[in-house]
Design a protein around this motif. Structure first.
Motif, PDB file in Angstrom:
ATOM      1  N   ALA A  73       0.839  -1.206   0.000  1.00  0.00           N
ATOM      2  CA  ALA A  73       0.000   0.000   0.000  1.00  0.00           C
ATOM      3  C   ALA A  73       0.868   1.247   0.000  1.00  0.00           C
ATOM      4  CB  ALA A  73      -0.952  -0.020   1.202  1.00  0.00           C
ATOM      5  N   GLN A 123       1.390   3.749  -2.312  1.00  0.00           N
ATOM      6  CA  GLN A 123       1.055   5.002  -2.984  1.00  0.00           C
ATOM      7  C   GLN A 123       0.150   5.887  -2.146  1.00  0.00           C
ATOM      8  OE1 GLN A 123       0.236   3.259  -7.114  1.00  0.00           O
ATOM      9  NE2 GLN A 123       0.858   5.361  -7.532  1.00  0.00           N
ATOM     10  N   ARG A 124       0.291   7.189  -2.345  1.00  0.00           N
ATOM     11  CA  ARG A 124      -0.548   8.175  -1.661  1.00  0.00           C
ATOM     12  C   ARG A 124      -1.240   9.041  -2.689  1.00  0.00           C
ATOM     13  NH1 ARG A 124       0.684   4.937   1.353  1.00  0.00           N
ATOM     14  NH2 ARG A 124       1.779   5.029   3.346  1.00  0.00           N
ATOM     15  N   PRO A 125      -2.577   9.138  -2.788  1.00  0.00           N
ATOM     16  CA  PRO A 125      -3.502   8.293  -2.033  1.00  0.00           C
ATOM     17  C   PRO A 125      -3.456   6.837  -2.499  1.00  0.00           C
ATOM     18  CG  PRO A 125      -4.708   9.588  -3.663  1.00  0.00           C
ATOM     19  CD  PRO A 125      -3.291  10.086  -3.680  1.00  0.00           C
ATOM     20  N   VAL A 126      -4.042   5.965  -1.701  1.00  0.00           N
ATOM     21  CA  VAL A 126      -4.089   4.547  -2.018  1.00  0.00           C
ATOM     22  C   VAL A 126      -4.790   4.336  -3.362  1.00  0.00           C
ATOM     23  CG1 VAL A 126      -5.136   2.358  -1.306  1.00  0.00           C
ATOM     24  CG2 VAL A 126      -4.028   3.829   0.394  1.00  0.00           C
ATOM     25  N   GLN A 127      -4.233   3.466  -4.197  1.00  0.00           N
ATOM     26  CA  GLN A 127      -4.782   3.204  -5.529  1.00  0.00           C
ATOM     27  C   GLN A 127      -5.627   1.931  -5.528  1.00  0.00           C
ATOM     28  OE1 GLN A 127      -4.221   5.353  -8.401  1.00  0.00           O
ATOM     29  NE2 GLN A 127      -3.792   6.577  -6.570  1.00  0.00           N
TER      30      GLN A 127
END
Lengths: 171, 171
Positions: free
Chosen positions: B140, B142-146
């Motif tokens: 998890a 990436q920001r935001p969550v993909q």
């Protein structure tokens, strides 16, 4: 409790993990996690057993519980009765390992598919919180409706596991 | 809509189908249906596919929707966006036949195991409302969550089925 990893959330529903909710198309058809928390700051969570598909429990997360679940891979909830963040299994040992996590169309509900250490999820001692069924249709003749137990035996003794901790059930 | 059978509920959460909630023991270990409605008069509902166990949707019932579901064997909900009783499938034809109905330990959540006429439950057109997954733990990043789509194709065209009815998704 030392959780061993950085908590990315701020208070409230803002977190670098979550996108702002800008349009229906983004929320329903997009790739960004943009969860909707209700007026209490909570989002409902449906938790099923990964292997069997059985519904184990229905709970709530606040923004911090959601962020911790995503980052740790273990289920965190927000306890409405205790008004506190709640690492499932911290007391009972019945930790829920998240094998898959999903979100619904309008992103106001989370689905966790979990493996449970100890194969039980219910504070009353049963495997599932949903251990009783209701008759429907023509068989639902009695007033009030009579429930039937679908689990014959408890998986653990709640007194042994929880001691004298207050029962979360509220009337 | 002519529903063809007697509605047993009064307004509010009282019904001859429901017992009063008198003690934790009665609620958790007893045989009487004694549901708890929240401050909005609603109880959350988890709906899964009878055959596959897949989570189809998460909704709410008021007392009347719960009573109608028990008596008819078809799923009724309360639509928060439309603020109205809602016979699932009345517009779309995607009626949910209740094969099993359960209630949880403190009787504040209902589980419906249903067969769906047409094999779809989501207003966006997918089989399940939970058509997207989230990465958890170390993946998890990436920001935001993909989010990832788990259903490749829609089961039906929502424009064809719902026409210009307002979309229930709220930002």
């Amino acid at each position: 409790m030392d959780i061993g990893w950085e908590v990315m959330t701020e208070q409230g529903s803002k977190s670098p993990l979550f996108a702002d909710r800008l349009s229906v198309e983004q929320v329903e058809e997009g790739h960004e996690l943009a969860p909707k928390f209700d007026e209490r700051g909570l989002i409902p969570v449906v938790t099923t057993a990964y292997a069997s598909g059985e519904l184990l429990m229905h709970g709530y997360m606040n923004a911090e519980a959601l962020a911790r679940t995503i980052e740790s891979g273990e289920a965190w909830y927000y306890s409405r009765s205790r008004q506190a963040l709640w690492h499932k299994g911290a007391t009972s040992g019945l930790v829920q390992k998240v094998r898959e996590m999903r979100i619904d169309d309008d992103q106001d509900c989370v689905w966790l598919r979990v493996e449970v250490v100890g194969d039980a999820s219910c504070h009353v001692g049963y495997r599932s919180c949903f251990y009783r069924s209701l008759p429907v249709g023509e068989t639902a003749g009695q007033r009030p409706v009579q429930l039937q137990f679908e689990e014959r035996e408890k998986t653990f003794d709640p007194v042994e596991v929880y001691g004298d901790a207050p029962n979360p059930t509220q009337l």
